[in-house]
Scaffold this active site. Structure first.
Site, mmCIF file in Angstrom:
data_model
loop_
_atom_site.group_PDB
_atom_site.id
_atom_site.type_symbol
_atom_site.label_atom_id
_atom_site.label_comp_id
_atom_site.label_asym_id
_atom_site.label_seq_id
_atom_site.Cartn_x
_atom_site.Cartn_y
_atom_site.Cartn_z
ATOM 1 N N GLU A 43 11.588 2.561 14.350
ATOM 2 C CA GLU A 43 10.729 3.527 13.672
ATOM 3 C C GLU A 43 9.510 3.587 14.631
ATOM 4 O OE1 GLU A 43 9.597 2.554 9.891
ATOM 5 O OE2 GLU A 43 9.873 0.421 10.296
ATOM 6 N N LYS A 101 6.480 -1.871 1.957
ATOM 7 C CA LYS A 101 5.169 -1.397 2.656
ATOM 8 C C LYS A 101 3.989 -2.209 2.555
ATOM 9 C CE LYS A 101 3.130 3.197 3.380
ATOM 10 N NZ LYS A 101 3.011 3.064 4.420
ATOM 11 N N LEU A 150 10.936 1.290 7.117
ATOM 12 C CA LEU A 150 10.266 1.706 6.077
ATOM 13 C C LEU A 150 11.175 3.112 5.169
ATOM 14 C CD1 LEU A 150 7.866 1.222 4.007
ATOM 15 C CD2 LEU A 150 6.880 3.428 5.067
ATOM 16 N N TYR A 160 0.833 -1.181 -0.047
ATOM 17 C CA TYR A 160 -0.013 0.135 0.198
ATOM 18 C C TYR A 160 0.900 1.132 -0.144
ATOM 19 C CZ TYR A 160 0.851 1.074 4.988
ATOM 20 O OH TYR A 160 1.311 1.172 6.299
HETATM 21 N N1 PDD Z 1 2.670 5.263 7.248
HETATM 22 N N2 PDD Z 1 7.186 3.859 8.907
HETATM 23 C C1 PDD Z 1 6.178 3.133 8.946
HETATM 24 C C2 PDD Z 1 5.993 1.776 9.515
HETATM 25 C C3 PDD Z 1 5.090 3.545 8.005
HETATM 26 O O1 PDD Z 1 3.654 2.991 8.206
HETATM 27 C C4 PDD Z 1 4.953 4.791 7.665
HETATM 28 C C5 PDD Z 1 3.851 5.516 6.884
HETATM 29 C C6 PDD Z 1 6.202 5.798 7.801
HETATM 30 C C7 PDD Z 1 6.113 7.102 7.402
HETATM 31 O O2 PDD Z 1 6.564 7.142 5.772
HETATM 32 P P1 PDD Z 1 6.000 8.129 4.723
HETATM 33 O O3 PDD Z 1 6.832 9.461 5.097
HETATM 34 O O4 PDD Z 1 6.305 7.770 3.502
HETATM 35 O O5 PDD Z 1 4.414 8.367 4.929
HETATM 36 C C8 PDD Z 1 7.261 5.109 8.616
HETATM 37 C C9 PDD Z 1 1.577 5.694 6.558
HETATM 38 C C10 PDD Z 1 1.348 7.133 6.570
HETATM 39 C C11 PDD Z 1 0.139 4.796 7.020
HETATM 40 O O6 PDD Z 1 0.565 3.641 7.396
HETATM 41 O O7 PDD Z 1 -0.788 5.135 7.019
#
Ligand code: PDD
Length: 284
Positions: A182, A149, A207, A33
């Site tokens: 994270e 992801k 991620l 996703y």
């Molecule tokens: N989450 N780490 C994890 C485990 C994440 O699921 C996400 C993003 C991030 C940050 O990535 P980015 O800057 O590309 O949004 C880091 C999204 C927002 C979600 O799961 O809804």
């Protein structure tokens, strides 16, 4: 006006948007996703999100359901049909529908693509970043491929729920050696007492956040030094500042961790500058 979502070739009313019960995404979380912030009707960092989506599919050997150009069109069409200016665009691609069997089906499947959009209070996110949030540490019990992801998010959900029940906004995930990996859905950063910003390397089973990459660029422009090195929970508690980053979280300061103040317990100068730079970047 009812919400419109995209499901496998059709734009449908959100309440009628369904996938088959044999979808491997539903049965095995065999799916990837992306989540993209929509600001003033425009997708923030669209191309890096598409790059990461293609990489995730490649790592899991999911055949892309369509090329990038028509996919961009679908995203824009979902935004247009919903008439939403500030929102969260969610894209999920699963391997497809097949009779239940753990191994991939022998014949190539048509991957399922769904796209939804919900309103997101982007100004509220900025306001929250001006105040800061509380977080709680949780054991990182995830697998060894957190660079993908995938929708396989149970450990993330459980950590977030546990943090929320303690009154926190986010869970800070900590590995067995005591290093922060994270957040449950965010990347983690500290500002050391020497002013250097530190965040774990994306080569280290996390991620590769798109917001993280953008903030690194913005920090460079602001001549803020960033090092990509793991830090421990103890380092975080002793840091001058701490903040999280994500598409829906900007560069939100963490002002309290496990009930302990970070710095003086208010957003620090470095995070504040980054929030402002990121806000400008989104609004540009
Ligand atoms: N989450 N780490 C994890 C485990 C994440 O699921 C996400 C993003 C991030 C940050 O990535 P980015 O800057 O590309 O949004 C880091 C999204 C927002 C979600 O799961 O809804």
């Amino acid at each position: 006006m009812s919400r419109i979502s995209y499901v496998n070739g059709a734009y449908v009313r959100h309440m009628n948007a369904v996938v088959h019960i044999d979808d491997r995404g539903y049965q095995f979380a065999d799916a990837v996703y992306e989540g993209i912030t929509v600001r003033h009707g425009r997708m923030v960092d669209l191309e890096p999100h598409l790059d990461r989506l293609w990489r995730s599919m490649g790592e899991l050997r999911i055949a892309p359901p369509m090329l990038r150009r028509p996919m961009r069109f679908v995203f824009r069409e979902v935004i247009r049909r919903n008439r939403i200016e500030n929102g969260f665009l969610y894209i999920q691609i699963s391997r497809g529908v097949a009779r239940r069997d753990h191994a991939f089906p022998a014949a190539p499947l048509q991957a399922s693509l769904i796209v939804t959009l919900k309103r997101l209070d982007v100004d509220g996110i900025i306001r929250r970043a001006e105040v800061g949030v509380k977080a709680f540490s949780e054991d990182d019990i995830r697998w060894g491929r957190c660079d993908v992801k995938s929708t396989s998010l149970l450990p993330n959900i459980l950590a977030k729920q546990s943090a929320k029940e303690k009154g926190g906004f986010e869970a800070v995930l900590v590995d067995v050696q005591g290093f922060v990996t994270e957040g449950s859905s965010t990347n983690m950063w500290i500002v050391r007492r020497d002013g250097v910003v530190q965040t774990r390397s994306t080569a280290d089973n996390i991620l590769p956040g798109i917001t993280r990459a953008t903030l690194m660029r913005l920090a460079r422009e602001l001549q803020i030094k960033v090092v990509e090195e793991a830090f421990t929970l103890k380092d975080a508690k002793g840091a001058a500042e701490m903040f999280l980053s994500s598409s829906t979280g900007c560069a939100t300061p963490i002002v309290e961790l496990d009930g302990q103040k970070i710095g003086d317990g208010t957003p620090g100068p470095v995070a504040t500058r980054l929030v402002e730079a990121y806000r400008k970047y989104m609004d540009a």
